[in-house]
Every structure is written in structure tokens, then in C-alpha cells.
Design a protein around this motif. Structure first.
Motif, short mmCIF file in Angstrom:
data_model
loop_
_atom_site.label_atom_id
_atom_site.label_comp_id
_atom_site.label_asym_id
_atom_site.label_seq_id
_atom_site.Cartn_x
_atom_site.Cartn_y
_atom_site.Cartn_z
N LEU A 26 0.81 -1.22 0.00
CA LEU A 26 0.00 0.00 0.00
C LEU A 26 0.84 1.27 0.00
O LEU A 26 0.46 2.27 -0.60
CB LEU A 26 -0.93 -0.01 1.22
N LEU A 47 -7.53 -9.05 6.46
CA LEU A 47 -8.64 -8.10 6.61
C LEU A 47 -9.77 -8.75 7.40
O LEU A 47 -9.94 -9.97 7.38
CB LEU A 47 -9.15 -7.68 5.22
N SER A 109 -6.46 1.98 5.79
CA SER A 109 -7.77 1.50 5.34
C SER A 109 -8.36 2.39 4.24
O SER A 109 -9.19 1.93 3.46
CB SER A 109 -8.74 1.37 6.51
N LYS A 111 -6.86 3.23 1.65
CA LYS A 111 -6.35 2.68 0.39
C LYS A 111 -7.17 1.48 -0.08
O LYS A 111 -6.99 1.00 -1.19
CB LYS A 111 -4.89 2.25 0.55
N LEU A 112 -8.04 0.96 0.79
CA LEU A 112 -8.83 -0.24 0.49
C LEU A 112 -10.29 0.12 0.29
O LEU A 112 -10.78 1.09 0.87
CB LEU A 112 -8.69 -1.25 1.63
N SER A 113 -10.98 -0.68 -0.47
CA SER A 113 -12.42 -0.48 -0.67
C SER A 113 -13.16 -0.78 0.62
O SER A 113 -12.92 -1.80 1.26
CB SER A 113 -12.90 -1.42 -1.78
N TYR A 143 -10.77 -5.04 -4.07
CA TYR A 143 -10.71 -4.44 -2.74
C TYR A 143 -9.52 -3.49 -2.64
O TYR A 143 -9.48 -2.63 -1.78
CB TYR A 143 -10.64 -5.51 -1.63
N VAL A 144 -8.55 -3.65 -3.53
CA VAL A 144 -7.40 -2.75 -3.57
C VAL A 144 -7.04 -2.48 -5.02
O VAL A 144 -7.06 -3.37 -5.86
CB VAL A 144 -6.18 -3.32 -2.79
#
Length: 187
Positions: A26, A47, A109, A111-113, A143-144
Motif C-alpha cells: 500500500l 482483513l 484502510s 487505500k482499500l475499498s 478491494y485494492v
């Protein structure tokens, strides 16, 4: 909810359900001075989601059910790996530090969906209030999808999982018992 002895609709609530992922890079930074070159990076390792699956199941033969449906998943938190590698002019001067931390509602978080829909396929065997099954989930979106730093390849991945489960059904609706009774009465 059992429509009859051959078909039922099922919903669940899964709180803090772990999702194992391949490490997703990330963040990455590189700094240098006259003595050391340092690379720092942050990767998501695991996750945790709040899941709400909804599926329709059909029984092609007694006690065996096949199902499909959708699952809504909302990201709650995760585990990140922080790496720092410093290389000196002499190989003996190299230092490598790894640490792990939990993240939730922060820059990691972000950076994540935050949420996603997943397609779900399920096969299970039901007997005497016990269910043993196998379930496959595949996210419909990534998700990323982020670049950790300029010049670093894009990190892209979708959630997917294969789960083996066994459960005991505490409560069953009267419709199932009534349909089974009617079926037995007709025979």
C-alpha cells in the motif's frame, strides 16, 4: 426460510470474519543519505469484514443442497506489516525491521475499498439439524487498486475464499416441519 422440502432461502450475519489475502503493498518510500539507503513499506496482510450473505438453496436429492447468492461485505479492520530496510555501504551495516499493527479507519484502510458485493456458491449436506458444507466467494470488484509509490507497479486484487463449515441449526421455522409432515403424509 423453507419454501418446501427442496428449496430454502438463507441469510446470515458474520461479525469480524477474517479474510486472508496475499500481501498487498500500500505504501513505499525510499530515502538516502551519505551512509544509508532506507526503504520503508506498508502491506495489508489480513482483513476483517462484517458479512451479510443471502442465498437460495435447492436440493437435487435428499439432504444435499446446492445454493447461490450474493454477499455484502463491509471492511472493519485489518493487520498491516511495516517493513524498514536500511542498507549501508558495508553489508554488515544493513538493518531489517518488521512489525505488525492493527488498522481501522486510518490512512491504511483509506487505500482499500470499504465495501463490496461477492458472488457466493455453496454445497452442503443437512442432517438432523447439522449442516456440513463448502462455500466459495468471489468479489465482483477489487478491494485494492492503488500505487504504493511512483515507479512501483499498481497493486490490484479481488477478495476470494473457499470455506469449509459445520454448523448446528438452533432454530428452524415451522414451514419446514409442516412441509416435511405433508410430504410424509402424502406417501
Amino acid at each position: 426460510y423453507h419454501f418446501h422440502s427442496k428449496a430454502y432461502l438463507q441469510s446470515e450475519l458474520q461479525v469480524m470474519s477474517p479474510q486472508f489475502i496475499k500481501p498487498a503493498l500500500l505504501y513505499q518510500t525510499k530515502t538516502a543519505n551519505n551512509f544509508y539507503q532506507t526503504t520503508s513499506s506498508v502491506s495489508a496482510e489480513k482483513l476483517y469484514y462484517f458479512n451479510v450473505p443471502l442465498s437460495l438453496h435447492y436440493s437435487p436429492f435428499k439432504h444435499f443442497y446446492m445454493g447461490t447468492g450474493l454477499q455484502f461485505s463491509s471492511l472493519l479492520s485489518g493487520v498491516a506489516m511495516h517493513e524498514q530496510q536500511s542498507s549501508g555501504m558495508v553489508p554488515a551495516d544493513s538493518v531489517y525491521i518488521v512489525s505488525y499493527s492493527k488498522f481501522s479507519n486510518d490512512s491504511i484502510s483509506d487505500k482499500l475499498s470499504g465495501s463490496e458485493m461477492r458472488l457466493m456458491l455453496d454445497a452442503n449436506y443437512y442432517w438432523n439439524k447439522f449442516t456440513v458444507g463448502l462455500r466459495y466467494n468471489q468479489a465482483l470488484s477489487n478491494y485494492v487498486s492503488t500505487r504504493a509509490a511512483p515507479g512501483v507497479p499498481l497493486t490490484v486484487d479481488k477478495n476470494k475464499s473457499l470455506q469449509f463449515y459445520m454448523r448446528y441449526n438452533l432454530w428452524e421455522d415451522k414451514k419446514r416441519k409442516t412441509s416435511n409432515t405433508r410430504t410424509l403424509a402424502r406417501k
